[in-house]
Design a protein around this motif. Structure first.
Motif, short mmCIF file in Angstrom:
data_model
loop_
_atom_site.label_atom_id
_atom_site.label_comp_id
_atom_site.label_asym_id
_atom_site.label_seq_id
_atom_site.Cartn_x
_atom_site.Cartn_y
_atom_site.Cartn_z
N CYS A 68 0.83 -1.22 0.00
CA CYS A 68 0.00 0.00 0.00
C CYS A 68 0.86 1.27 0.00
O CYS A 68 0.40 2.33 0.41
N LEU A 69 2.10 1.16 -0.44
CA LEU A 69 3.05 2.25 -0.29
C LEU A 69 2.57 3.53 -0.97
O LEU A 69 2.79 4.64 -0.46
N GLU A 70 1.92 3.40 -2.12
CA GLU A 70 1.44 4.58 -2.83
C GLU A 70 0.48 5.40 -1.97
O GLU A 70 0.50 6.63 -1.99
N ALA A 71 -0.37 4.69 -1.19
CA ALA A 71 -1.33 5.38 -0.35
C ALA A 71 -0.63 6.19 0.75
O ALA A 71 -1.13 7.24 1.17
N TYR A 72 0.52 5.71 1.22
CA TYR A 72 1.25 6.43 2.27
C TYR A 72 1.73 7.79 1.78
O TYR A 72 1.89 8.71 2.58
N PHE A 73 2.00 7.92 0.49
CA PHE A 73 2.49 9.18 -0.05
C PHE A 73 1.39 9.97 -0.75
O PHE A 73 1.68 10.94 -1.46
N THR A 74 0.13 9.57 -0.54
CA THR A 74 -1.03 10.31 -1.04
C THR A 74 -1.65 11.04 0.14
O THR A 74 -2.15 10.41 1.06
N PRO A 75 -1.60 12.38 0.17
CA PRO A 75 -2.05 13.12 1.35
C PRO A 75 -3.46 12.78 1.81
O PRO A 75 -3.73 12.76 3.01
N ALA A 76 -4.35 12.47 0.87
CA ALA A 76 -5.74 12.19 1.25
C ALA A 76 -5.90 10.82 1.92
O ALA A 76 -6.90 10.57 2.59
N LEU A 77 -4.92 9.94 1.74
CA LEU A 77 -5.04 8.56 2.24
C LEU A 77 -4.01 8.21 3.30
O LEU A 77 -4.18 7.21 4.01
N ALA A 78 -2.95 8.96 3.43
CA ALA A 78 -1.86 8.61 4.34
C ALA A 78 -2.34 8.50 5.78
O ALA A 78 -3.18 9.30 6.23
N PRO A 79 -1.85 7.51 6.55
CA PRO A 79 -2.18 7.43 7.98
C PRO A 79 -1.76 8.72 8.68
O PRO A 79 -0.81 9.39 8.28
N GLU A 80 -2.47 9.06 9.76
CA GLU A 80 -2.24 10.36 10.41
C GLU A 80 -0.80 10.52 10.90
O GLU A 80 -0.21 11.59 10.76
N ASP A 81 -0.22 9.46 11.48
CA ASP A 81 1.13 9.61 11.99
C ASP A 81 2.14 9.78 10.86
O ASP A 81 3.11 10.52 10.98
N PHE A 82 1.91 9.12 9.73
CA PHE A 82 2.81 9.27 8.58
C PHE A 82 2.62 10.64 7.93
O PHE A 82 3.56 11.18 7.35
N THR A 97 -1.10 21.24 15.12
CA THR A 97 -2.31 21.31 15.93
C THR A 97 -3.56 21.52 15.08
O THR A 97 -4.67 21.54 15.61
N GLU A 98 -3.38 21.70 13.78
CA GLU A 98 -4.52 21.96 12.90
C GLU A 98 -5.38 20.71 12.73
O GLU A 98 -4.91 19.59 12.94
N PRO A 99 -6.64 20.89 12.34
CA PRO A 99 -7.50 19.72 12.05
C PRO A 99 -6.88 18.86 10.95
O PRO A 99 -6.18 19.37 10.06
N LEU A 100 -7.15 17.56 11.02
CA LEU A 100 -6.57 16.63 10.06
C LEU A 100 -6.87 16.99 8.61
O LEU A 100 -5.96 16.95 7.77
N PRO A 101 -8.12 17.35 8.25
CA PRO A 101 -8.38 17.70 6.84
C PRO A 101 -7.53 18.88 6.36
O PRO A 101 -7.08 18.89 5.21
N LEU A 102 -7.29 19.85 7.24
CA LEU A 102 -6.47 21.00 6.85
C LEU A 102 -5.03 20.59 6.62
O LEU A 102 -4.37 21.05 5.68
N ARG A 103 -4.51 19.68 7.45
CA ARG A 103 -3.13 19.22 7.26
C ARG A 103 -2.98 18.44 5.96
O ARG A 103 -1.98 18.56 5.25
N ARG A 104 -3.99 17.63 5.64
CA ARG A 104 -3.94 16.90 4.37
C ARG A 104 -3.95 17.88 3.19
O ARG A 104 -3.20 17.71 2.21
N HIS A 105 -4.78 18.89 3.27
CA HIS A 105 -4.84 19.89 2.19
C HIS A 105 -3.52 20.65 2.08
O HIS A 105 -3.05 20.94 0.97
N ALA A 106 -2.89 20.95 3.23
CA ALA A 106 -1.62 21.68 3.21
C ALA A 106 -0.53 20.88 2.53
O ALA A 106 0.26 21.43 1.75
#
Length: 211
Positions: A68-82, A97-106
């Motif tokens: 599943c390595l590709e998913a780890y480097f996809t911001p929308a799918l990556a596990p939160e700690d990664f 400290t930002e909400p998770l959706p905002l961090r993924r978008h960033a």
């Protein structure tokens, strides 16, 4: 009103990233059991099969991650700690400290922001991404043209940059973090000041119209 001024970018974000809890997953089966890879002589050896099955528990998450390595480097799918690692790798202006959706978008928009880093557009986008509000930017530079020589230079001789962030509750905005975001995204040669002020209410707009 909360004010701040430019200076060396302060380090921030330490201690905010979620701790990694990666390890074995008891119910996860290995995609490549070691027992099946052993020479045929061990096929009926119960001890050998049980011994390597213990290693399967350790290796199963590794195989799953690789599959599943590709998913780890996809911001929308990556596990939160990664995602915290990705945030550091792409150099986003976040403190964790930002909400998770905002961090993924960033993380997803980091490359586009780096292309305009050091410009008015890039500074505005970085501040808006971090605080959810588009700042008011006043700068000393300018551009103009003249049909005649020896025209007046635009802007002011003294370099300056001022950022005003208008929000409903100025106390909710960390002025030190605003300084850090601006310091990282501004043109490198410009000293700056930043302030957080109260945004005008709808009633204030109506009164201004009537006046």
């Amino acid at each position: 009103m909360v004010k701040g001024s430019g200076g060396p970018p302060a380090a921030y974000g330490a201690g905010h990233e979620p701790a990694s809890r990666r390890g074995t997953v008891g119910s996860l089966a290995s995609a490549h059991p070691l027992g099946e890879q052993l020479p045929a002589v061990f096929a009926d050896d119960d001890f050998a099969l049980r011994f390597v099955s213990g290693l399967d528990v350790v290796l199963a998450p590794v195989f799953t991650v690789l599959d599943c390595l590709e998913a780890y480097f996809t911001p929308a799918l990556a596990p939160e700690d990664f995602l915290g690692w990705l945030t550091d790798w792409v150099g986003t202006e976040l403190d964790g400290t930002e909400p998770l959706p905002l961090r993924r978008h960033a993380v997803a928009s980091a490359v586009a922001l780096h292309r305009v880093r050091g410009t008015r557009r890039g500074l505005s986008a970085a501040v808006e991404l971090a605080f959810g509000v588009r700042p008011e930017i006043t700068e000393s530079g300018g551009a103009t043209w003249s049909a005649r020589p020896l025209g007046a230079f635009p802007g002011t001789p003294r370099p300056a940059l001022h950022i005003a962030l208008r929000v409903r509750d100025p106390a909710s905005v960390d002025a030190h973090r605003l300084n850090a975001v601006v310091a990282a995204a501004r043109p490198a040669h410009l000293p700056f000041t930043a302030e957080v002020t109260t945004a005008p209410s709808l009633k204030d707009h109506e009164n201004a119209r009537e006046a």
